[in-house]
Scaffold this motif. Structure first.
Motif, PDB file in Angstrom:
ATOM      1  N   SER A  78      61.917 -55.420  89.842  1.00 24.06           N
ATOM      2  CA  SER A  78      62.579 -54.821  90.689  1.00 24.06           C
ATOM      3  C   SER A  78      64.116 -54.643  89.987  1.00 24.06           C
ATOM      4  O   SER A  78      64.990 -55.360  90.199  1.00 24.06           O
ATOM      5  CB  SER A  78      62.782 -55.542  91.928  1.00 24.06           C
ATOM      6  OG  SER A  78      63.383 -54.738  92.805  1.00 24.06           O
ATOM      7  N   ASN A  79      64.346 -53.214  89.520  1.00 20.13           N
ATOM      8  CA  ASN A  79      65.713 -52.799  89.401  1.00 20.13           C
ATOM      9  C   ASN A  79      66.439 -52.912  90.575  1.00 20.13           C
ATOM     10  O   ASN A  79      67.570 -53.118  90.356  1.00 20.13           O
ATOM     11  CB  ASN A  79      65.646 -51.443  88.901  1.00 20.13           C
ATOM     12  CG  ASN A  79      65.117 -51.209  87.242  1.00 20.13           C
ATOM     13  OD1 ASN A  79      65.393 -52.194  86.243  1.00 20.13           O
ATOM     14  ND2 ASN A  79      64.021 -50.399  87.220  1.00 20.13           N
ATOM     15  N   LEU A  80      65.976 -52.469  91.503  1.00 22.12           N
ATOM     16  CA  LEU A  80      66.501 -52.396  92.987  1.00 22.12           C
ATOM     17  C   LEU A  80      67.146 -53.809  93.051  1.00 22.12           C
ATOM     18  O   LEU A  80      68.172 -54.067  93.617  1.00 22.12           O
ATOM     19  CB  LEU A  80      65.982 -51.799  93.984  1.00 22.12           C
ATOM     20  CG  LEU A  80      66.533 -51.950  95.347  1.00 22.12           C
ATOM     21  CD1 LEU A  80      67.836 -51.213  95.372  1.00 22.12           C
ATOM     22  CD2 LEU A  80      65.283 -51.455  96.551  1.00 22.12           C
ATOM     23  N   GLY A  81      66.317 -54.905  93.010  1.00 24.38           N
ATOM     24  CA  GLY A  81      66.807 -56.311  93.723  1.00 24.38           C
ATOM     25  C   GLY A  81      67.764 -56.711  92.623  1.00 24.38           C
ATOM     26  O   GLY A  81      68.774 -57.034  93.326  1.00 24.38           O
ATOM     27  N   VAL A  82      67.611 -56.515  91.296  1.00 26.75           N
ATOM     28  CA  VAL A  82      68.988 -56.913  90.467  1.00 26.75           C
ATOM     29  C   VAL A  82      70.257 -56.163  90.662  1.00 26.75           C
ATOM     30  O   VAL A  82      71.404 -56.663  90.509  1.00 26.75           O
ATOM     31  CB  VAL A  82      68.532 -57.100  89.058  1.00 26.75           C
ATOM     32  CG1 VAL A  82      69.663 -57.844  88.080  1.00 26.75           C
ATOM     33  CG2 VAL A  82      67.272 -57.961  89.049  1.00 26.75           C
ATOM     34  N   GLY A  83      70.149 -54.862  90.932  1.00 26.95           N
ATOM     35  CA  GLY A  83      71.057 -54.084  91.298  1.00 26.95           C
ATOM     36  C   GLY A  83      71.831 -54.339  92.499  1.00 26.95           C
ATOM     37  O   GLY A  83      72.909 -54.397  92.547  1.00 26.95           O
ATOM     38  N   VAL A  84      70.901 -54.904  93.559  1.00 29.35           N
ATOM     39  CA  VAL A  84      71.472 -55.328  94.752  1.00 29.35           C
ATOM     40  C   VAL A  84      72.483 -56.643  94.667  1.00 29.35           C
ATOM     41  O   VAL A  84      73.532 -56.820  94.869  1.00 29.35           O
ATOM     42  CB  VAL A  84      70.791 -55.532  95.996  1.00 29.35           C
ATOM     43  CG1 VAL A  84      71.108 -56.506  97.136  1.00 29.35           C
ATOM     44  CG2 VAL A  84      70.096 -54.399  96.162  1.00 29.35           C
ATOM     45  N   LEU A  85      71.794 -57.696  93.779  1.00 26.24           N
ATOM     46  CA  LEU A  85      72.386 -58.900  93.434  1.00 26.24           C
ATOM     47  C   LEU A  85      73.638 -58.574  92.664  1.00 26.24           C
ATOM     48  O   LEU A  85      74.565 -59.049  93.098  1.00 26.24           O
ATOM     49  CB  LEU A  85      71.562 -59.540  92.416  1.00 26.24           C
ATOM     50  CG  LEU A  85      72.022 -61.059  91.807  1.00 26.24           C
ATOM     51  CD1 LEU A  85      72.278 -61.850  92.891  1.00 26.24           C
ATOM     52  CD2 LEU A  85      71.002 -61.484  90.915  1.00 26.24           C
ATOM     53  N   GLY A  86      73.634 -57.550  91.843  1.00 25.26           N
ATOM     54  CA  GLY A  86      75.060 -57.201  91.148  1.00 25.26           C
ATOM     55  C   GLY A  86      76.235 -56.807  92.022  1.00 25.26           C
ATOM     56  O   GLY A  86      77.529 -57.313  91.941  1.00 25.26           O
ATOM     57  N   GLU A  87      75.707 -55.854  92.903  1.00 25.15           N
ATOM     58  CA  GLU A  87      76.786 -55.314  93.967  1.00 25.15           C
ATOM     59  C   GLU A  87      77.113 -56.632  94.913  1.00 25.15           C
ATOM     60  O   GLU A  87      78.382 -56.704  95.278  1.00 25.15           O
ATOM     61  CB  GLU A  87      76.019 -54.356  94.797  1.00 25.15           C
ATOM     62  CG  GLU A  87      75.854 -53.056  94.225  1.00 25.15           C
ATOM     63  CD  GLU A  87      77.051 -52.273  93.759  1.00 25.15           C
ATOM     64  OE1 GLU A  87      78.130 -52.379  94.370  1.00 25.15           O
ATOM     65  OE2 GLU A  87      77.230 -52.065  92.408  1.00 25.15           O
ATOM     66  N   LEU A  88      76.076 -57.453  95.264  1.00 30.52           N
ATOM     67  CA  LEU A  88      76.597 -58.663  96.072  1.00 30.52           C
ATOM     68  C   LEU A  88      77.561 -59.592  95.509  1.00 30.52           C
ATOM     69  O   LEU A  88      78.534 -60.184  96.039  1.00 30.52           O
ATOM     70  CB  LEU A  88      75.228 -59.519  96.626  1.00 30.52           C
ATOM     71  CG  LEU A  88      74.420 -58.645  97.468  1.00 30.52           C
ATOM     72  CD1 LEU A  88      73.268 -59.551  97.791  1.00 30.52           C
ATOM     73  CD2 LEU A  88      75.021 -58.124  98.805  1.00 30.52           C
ATOM     74  N   LEU A  89      77.232 -59.801  94.162  1.00 27.49           N
ATOM     75  CA  LEU A  89      78.321 -60.648  93.305  1.00 27.49           C
ATOM     76  C   LEU A  89      79.774 -60.110  93.252  1.00 27.49           C
ATOM     77  O   LEU A  89      80.914 -60.968  93.327  1.00 27.49           O
ATOM     78  CB  LEU A  89      77.581 -60.983  92.175  1.00 27.49           C
ATOM     79  CG  LEU A  89      76.468 -61.657  92.029  1.00 27.49           C
ATOM     80  CD1 LEU A  89      75.858 -61.814  90.533  1.00 27.49           C
ATOM     81  CD2 LEU A  89      76.611 -63.048  92.709  1.00 27.49           C
ATOM     82  N   VAL A  90      79.705 -58.747  92.715  1.00 29.91           N
ATOM     83  CA  VAL A  90      81.027 -58.170  93.020  1.00 29.91           C
ATOM     84  C   VAL A  90      81.952 -58.205  94.215  1.00 29.91           C
ATOM     85  O   VAL A  90      82.948 -58.328  94.366  1.00 29.91           O
ATOM     86  CB  VAL A  90      80.783 -56.482  92.669  1.00 29.91           C
ATOM     87  CG1 VAL A  90      81.983 -55.879  92.821  1.00 29.91           C
ATOM     88  CG2 VAL A  90      80.231 -56.383  91.393  1.00 29.91           C
ATOM     89  N   GLY A  91      81.085 -58.099  95.322  1.00 26.38           N
ATOM     90  CA  GLY A  91      81.783 -58.401  96.680  1.00 26.38           C
ATOM     91  C   GLY A  91      82.026 -59.825  96.902  1.00 26.38           C
ATOM     92  O   GLY A  91      83.347 -59.999  97.477  1.00 26.38           O
ATOM     93  N   ALA A  92      81.443 -60.662  96.542  1.00 23.55           N
ATOM     94  CA  ALA A  92      81.868 -61.995  96.797  1.00 23.55           C
ATOM     95  C   ALA A  92      82.903 -62.617  95.888  1.00 23.55           C
ATOM     96  O   ALA A  92      83.783 -63.315  96.231  1.00 23.55           O
ATOM     97  CB  ALA A  92      80.311 -63.051  96.289  1.00 23.55           C
ATOM     98  N   ALA A  93      83.082 -61.840  94.654  1.00 21.02           N
ATOM     99  CA  ALA A  93      84.261 -61.968  93.753  1.00 21.02           C
ATOM    100  C   ALA A  93      85.425 -61.342  94.224  1.00 21.02           C
ATOM    101  O   ALA A  93      86.492 -61.436  93.610  1.00 21.02           O
ATOM    102  CB  ALA A  93      83.703 -62.001  92.265  1.00 21.02           C
ATOM    103  N   ASP A  94      85.384 -60.140  95.024  1.00 17.72           N
ATOM    104  CA  ASP A  94      86.443 -59.489  95.401  1.00 17.72           C
ATOM    105  C   ASP A  94      86.783 -58.524  94.077  1.00 17.72           C
ATOM    106  O   ASP A  94      87.877 -58.507  93.860  1.00 17.72           O
ATOM    107  CB  ASP A  94      87.570 -60.333  96.050  1.00 17.72           C
ATOM    108  CG  ASP A  94      88.445 -59.051  96.696  1.00 17.72           C
ATOM    109  OD1 ASP A  94      87.988 -58.030  96.975  1.00 17.72           O
ATOM    110  OD2 ASP A  94      89.611 -59.356  96.671  1.00 17.72           O
ATOM    111  N   ALA A  95      85.944 -58.372  93.151  1.00 14.47           N
ATOM    112  CA  ALA A  95      86.145 -57.442  91.954  1.00 14.47           C
ATOM    113  C   ALA A  95      86.120 -55.920  92.196  1.00 14.47           C
ATOM    114  O   ALA A  95      85.505 -55.491  93.539  1.00 14.47           O
ATOM    115  CB  ALA A  95      85.102 -57.735  90.956  1.00 14.47           C
TER     116      ALA A  95
END
Length: 471
Positions: A197-214
């Protein structure tokens, strides 16, 4: 500087790197403190023979092959990096990495866990912005499921629409990656089935950006991975960034532009060089405690239903970690054998999958194992121009399924309906039997004098007849 010979099992004397065929390959990059690695003649012959066939069959315009131990490396460049100038690609030529980016996203997850920003069992729903709801019928999706392709999310969002066919990941609007979840209903129980799933890993990347406040994925990956690991040439593809990559080509060897990413960046946005890819691979041969977590099995599917997954890495039963990647114009392959202390990588400026076969075969051979498949490329026949012209035209598998056989730049393609065209090559010099590159299918054109009245498509055990509508 010391130099070590890397041999195939039973190989003879070592051949210095500079003894490779002139004009086809640039000497290995000297990146202190990495020493120059020498390959045995049998290893060089394996690489050069396969690459020569790729170039002759026009399956790439140029590629770079790399092998590294913990302290030394060998880099070989072949063909041309760009169509508009001479010169083979080399250790500092940038390529699109495609889905190898997912390995970096998996490592970003380990970094986030170490910082207590998320946990592997954190529910996806708890991290979604207000107003976005994902209907989970089977059970809650956890963060770890996104990194292991076991979330049940589809490969791509059903509503994913290309506003620009040349740039499919732009023009979707802000926060589109997460908003795509609002349109889904996940019926599969997470953690039970492998479904890439490209979508699944794409979502993970967005969540990690938000969690790190990047600011964005590029800022996060550069700060937490690229800078600490010394990856100076590895960056995210951003809209408006300079086109400093090798010239990419599609499956028909037509030049294409590099992709930019406004959505799903964590699934495929990185660009890099062979020197950086090997440097990254060496860092993972003896990873930090944090990064080592990504190499542990995090998902084991039912027998025969898919690969074992680490966090971003595919894991083999022999302990090899690997991932590949493909964009519209590039294909990449990276594998690590921690037991043997070896890194093997291939970067190509065409989108065909052949670099996977080269990388897998080279790694297996260097570690004394027989390649799983013969390391060879299917050669095309050479029909006369008249025989090729004879098969071109529009055919019909039915009233709503046009099938077009056309030629561009000397290469023949097959397009069914609105699907992307696939390359079609003759099996022999008669021009009657053809095979599809990258697809397990054959085309048999009717024999006889004059223009053929039809063809037979052989695929998945089926024989489908198509009548010719017009030449």
């Amino acid at each position: 500087m010391s130099s070590r010979r890397l041999a195939l099992v039973g190989a003879a004397l070592a051949l210095p790197l500079t003894a490779l065929s002139a004009g086809a390959q640039r000497p290995a990059e000297r990146q202190l403190p990495v020493g120059d690695l020498e390959l045995e003649p049998s290893a060089l012959e394996l690489v050069e023979g396969f690459v020569e066939s790729l170039l002759e069959e026009r399956l790439t315009r140029g590629l770079v092959v790399g092998v590294s131990t913990a302290s030394e490396q060998w880099v070989g460049g072949y063909g041309v990096a760009r169509d508009d100038r001479a010169g083979a690609p080399h250790g500092d030529t940038r390529f699109e990495l495609g889905s190898i980016t997912k390995v970096f996203t998996g490592l970003l997850l380990t970094e986030a866990v170490a910082r207590d920003e998320v946990a592997l069992d954190t529910p996806l729903s708890s991290l979604l912005p207000e107003g976005i709801e994902l209907e989970e019928v089977g059970g809650p999706i956890q963060i770890v499921h996104l990194a292991t392709h076991s979330s049940g999310l589809p490969r791509m969002p059903p509503a994913f629409k290309r506003t620009d066919p040349a740039q499919p990941y732009t023009g979707h609007g802000e926060d589109a990656t997460l908003r795509y979840l609002d349109q889904l209903r996940v019926r599969t129980l997470p953690g039970t089935r492998y479904a890439y799933s490209n979508l699944g890993v794409g979502v993970l990347g967005e969540l990690l950006v938000g969690a790190a406040d990047a600011k964005d994925y590029g800022e996060l990956v550069e700060a937490r991975l690229c800078e600490p690991l010394g990856l100076k040439a590895t960056t995210a593809a951003r809209p408006g960034a300079s086109e400093d990559c090798a010239q990419g080509h599609d499956a028909l060897l037509r030049p294409v532009d590099p992709w930019h990413f406004e959505v799903m960046a964590g699934a495929g946005c990185l660009r890099s060089t062979m020197n950086d890819v090997l440097r990254f691979g060496r860092s993972q041969l003896a990873p930090s405690t944090v990064h080592a977590q990504a190499q542990e099995a995090a998902f084991r599917p039912a027998q025969g239903s898919g690969p074992t997954m680490g966090l971003g890495w595919h894991l083999t039963p022999l302990g090899v970690l690997w991932h590949n990647g493909q964009t519209q114009g590039c294909h990449s392959f990276l594998a690590l054998d921690r037991r043997a202390g070896l890194v093997v990588a291939v970067l190509s400026n065409a989108s065909g999958p052949e670099p996977d076969l080269l990388g897998q075969g080279l790694l297996r051979s260097l570690t004394g194992r027989k390649p799983a498949r013969p390391l060879e490329v299917q050669r095309a026949g050479k029909p006369s121009p008249e025989r090729i012209e004879r098969v071109l035209g529009e055919y019909s598998l039915g009233p709503l399924q046009p099938l077009v056989v056309s030629r561009e730049g000397g290469l023949v393609s097959l397009q069914l309906g609105l699907q992307q065209p696939v390359r079609l090559d003759p099996e022999d010099d008669t021009g009657t039997s053809w095979f599809c590159r990258g697809v397990d299918a054959r085309i048999m054109f009717d024999e006889g004098p004059g223009e053929p009245p039809g063809l037979t498509l052989l695929q998945n055990g089926l024989e489908l007849r198509a009548t010719r509508k017009r030449p």
